[in-house]
Scaffold this active site. Structure first.
Site, PDB file in Angstrom:
ATOM      1  NE  ARG A 132      -9.316   0.062  -9.783  1.00  0.00           N
ATOM      2  CZ  ARG A 132      -8.961  -1.277  -8.812  1.00  0.00           C
ATOM      3  NH1 ARG A 132      -8.811  -2.188  -9.385  1.00  0.00           N
ATOM      4  NH2 ARG A 132      -8.789  -1.219  -7.538  1.00  0.00           N
ATOM      5  CG  HIS A 174      -5.274   1.073  -4.307  1.00  0.00           C
ATOM      6  ND1 HIS A 174      -6.711   1.834  -4.520  1.00  0.00           N
ATOM      7  CD2 HIS A 174      -5.464  -0.202  -4.339  1.00  0.00           C
ATOM      8  CE1 HIS A 174      -7.328   0.713  -4.692  1.00  0.00           C
ATOM      9  NE2 HIS A 174      -6.487  -0.537  -4.642  1.00  0.00           N
ATOM     10  CD  GLN A 219      -6.232  -2.351  -0.799  1.00  0.00           C
ATOM     11  OE1 GLN A 219      -6.950  -2.501  -1.787  1.00  0.00           O
ATOM     12  NE2 GLN A 219      -6.219  -3.191   0.384  1.00  0.00           N
ATOM     13  CG  ASP A 270       0.615  -4.492  -5.417  1.00  0.00           C
ATOM     14  OD1 ASP A 270      -0.157  -5.490  -5.583  1.00  0.00           O
ATOM     15  OD2 ASP A 270       0.759  -3.528  -6.019  1.00  0.00           O
ATOM     16  CB  CYS A 329      -3.825  -4.381  -2.233  1.00  0.00           C
ATOM     17  SG  CYS A 329      -2.903  -4.847  -3.279  1.00  0.00           S
ATOM     18  NE  ARG A 348     -10.044  -1.406  -0.890  1.00  0.00           N
ATOM     19  CZ  ARG A 348     -10.148  -1.562  -2.132  1.00  0.00           C
ATOM     20  NH1 ARG A 348      -9.610  -2.352  -2.920  1.00  0.00           N
ATOM     21  NH2 ARG A 348     -10.094  -0.148  -2.792  1.00  0.00           N
TER      22      ARG A 348
HETATM   23  N1  NVA Z   1      -0.346  -2.522  -7.930  1.00  0.00           N
HETATM   24  C1  NVA Z   1      -1.549  -3.274  -8.359  1.00  0.00           C
HETATM   25  C2  NVA Z   1      -2.573  -3.075  -7.238  1.00  0.00           C
HETATM   26  C3  NVA Z   1      -3.858  -3.458  -7.467  1.00  0.00           C
HETATM   27  C4  NVA Z   1      -4.954  -3.448  -6.754  1.00  0.00           C
HETATM   28  C5  NVA Z   1      -2.189  -2.764  -9.565  1.00  0.00           C
HETATM   29  O1  NVA Z   1      -1.989  -1.469  -9.999  1.00  0.00           O
HETATM   30  O2  NVA Z   1      -2.504  -3.534 -10.668  1.00  0.00           O
HETATM   31  N1   CP Z   2      -7.318  -4.291  -4.152  1.00  0.00           N
HETATM   32  C1   CP Z   2      -7.960  -3.722  -5.109  1.00  0.00           C
HETATM   33  O1   CP Z   2      -8.056  -2.791  -5.488  1.00  0.00           O
HETATM   34  O2   CP Z   2      -8.650  -4.962  -5.852  1.00  0.00           O
HETATM   35  P1   CP Z   2      -9.454  -4.721  -7.097  1.00  0.00           P
HETATM   36  O3   CP Z   2      -8.315  -4.571  -8.078  1.00  0.00           O
HETATM   37  O4   CP Z   2     -10.074  -6.067  -7.502  1.00  0.00           O
HETATM   38  O5   CP Z   2     -10.356  -3.635  -6.974  1.00  0.00           O
END
Ligand code: NVA
Ligand code: CP
Length: 342
Positions: free
Chosen positions: A112, A139, A142, A235, A276, A321
């Site tokens: 990540r 993602h 997700q 989101d 998400c 998830r």
């Molecule tokens: N768009 C958000 C998704 C978090 C799961 C981010 O990248 O922070």
């Molecule tokens: N939705 C999601 O990816 O959550 P986290 O950032 O907690 O992993």
């Protein structure tokens, strides 16, 4: 469930759903459903003893990290969590070198972080499956959770209308468009003009849509977007890694696209709400409280009313998830035949 049992994804990376056929994605969903059923029935799927996976997190996480760890541990695997400050990655050691080192020690690597090119580079050099746990652009794990949740609820995916409101040019908006285009859902991004996915990606998805029967609509009109929608999603307006300075503009420009009770009413009673997570649906977070004080607001992308409503399936989505991430590991590490055997 024996469907798709012969699909072989062993050794594949999981970087974006663009790399997968609709049949492969459906197979992963079927596998996740089967793994979920087995977990609930107390039937162990734990034939991965002796294998280990590395979990690299250059951005924070609750769901993704916990899902990878629990999924791996359920199956008998060891995990190593590398947090943003605890590895040499990118600071003293290149991605290519890190990939070659971890690929010698682990059977799979989750990443990540920031640009998609980083996870692509990791995958190029690792020699073991690399799984994208979120980048700025995509993602994909997700998406599997969301599609499983939608399929569980409606019993189907094809032909459903999924509307995404808010910042549609980042990982979630992009990923929904790709996934809907691949699987034959009608995708609508509803946002101000400069918040849509880039034209190149839209074109690519329009190509997928030709075979799947999906449609892609980009619109600023909430009424047009939401009417008759089966799934309404949103989101956060400011994603991880973005600078603090953007909050004010985002709140100003995206507030009209907040998911409110009126929006859900327009969609109709049968519609479900997905997010998400994490979500700013109240002020019970540090950032939420700070923004509440700065801008005089009590929520952001979704109201607390919608978040807590019966139409909201966000916790089913969060649970999924884990089951879907487990499916990605099983499929790409191989030996999935054992999953269907029990
Ligand atoms: N768009 C958000 C998704 C978090 C799961 C981010 O990248 O922070
Ligand atoms: N939705 C999601 O990816 O959550 P986290 O950032 O907690 O992993």
């Amino acid at each position: 469930m024996e469907a798709g049992n012969n699909m072989d994804l062993k050794g594949r990376n999981f970087l974006t759903l663009k790399d997968f056929t609709p049949e492969e994605i459906t197979y992963l969903l079927d596998l996740a459903a089967e793994l979920k059923r087995k977990k609930k029935a107390g039937i162990p799927v734990d034939h991965y003893h002796g294998k280990n996976v590395a979990l690299i997190f250059e951005k924070s996480s609750t769901r993704t990290r916990c899902s990878f760890e629990v999924a791996a541990h359920d199956m008998g695997m060891g995990t190593t969590y590398l947090e943003p400050s605890s590895s040499q990655i990118g600071k003293k050691e290149s991605i290519a070198d890190t990939a070659r080192v971890l690929g010698r020690i682990y059977e799979g690597i989750e990443y990540r972080g920031f640009g998609q090119e980083i996870v692509e580079e990791l995958a190029k050099y690792a020699g073991v499956p690399v799984w994208n746990g979120l980048t700025n652009e995509y993602h994909p794990t997700q998406m599997l959770a969301d599609m499983l949740t939608i399929r569980e609820h409606f019993g189907t995916l094809k032909g459903l209308k999924l509307v995404y409101l808010g910042d549609a040019r980042y990982n979630m908006g992009n990923s929904y468009m790709v996934t809907c285009a691949k699987l034959g859902l009608d995708f609508v991004a509803c946002a101000p003009n400069n918040y849509f996915p880039n034209q190149e990606l839209v074109k690519e998805c329009e190509e997928y849509a030709k075979t799947s029967g999906a449609t892609i609509t980009l619109t600023g009109s909430i009424e047009e977007a939401v009417r008759g929608a089966d799934v309404v999603c949103t989101d956060v307006w400011v994603s991880m890694g973005e600078p603090d300075e953007v909050w004010e503009q985002r709140i100003r420009e995206l507030t009209p696209y907040k998911v409110t009770a009126e929006v859900m009413k327009m969609a109709g009673e049968k519609a479900i709400f997905l997010h998400c997570l994490p979500s700013f649906h109240d002020l019970r977070t540090k950032i939420g409280k700070e923004m509440g004080e700065r801008f005089g607001i009590k929520d952001m992308e979704v109201t607390d009313e919608v978040f807590e409503s019966a139409q909201s399936k966000v916790f089913d989505e969060a649970e999924n998830r884990m089951h879907t991430i487990k499916a990605v590991m099983v499929a790409t590490l191989g030996e999935q035949g054992t999953v269907y055997a029990g």
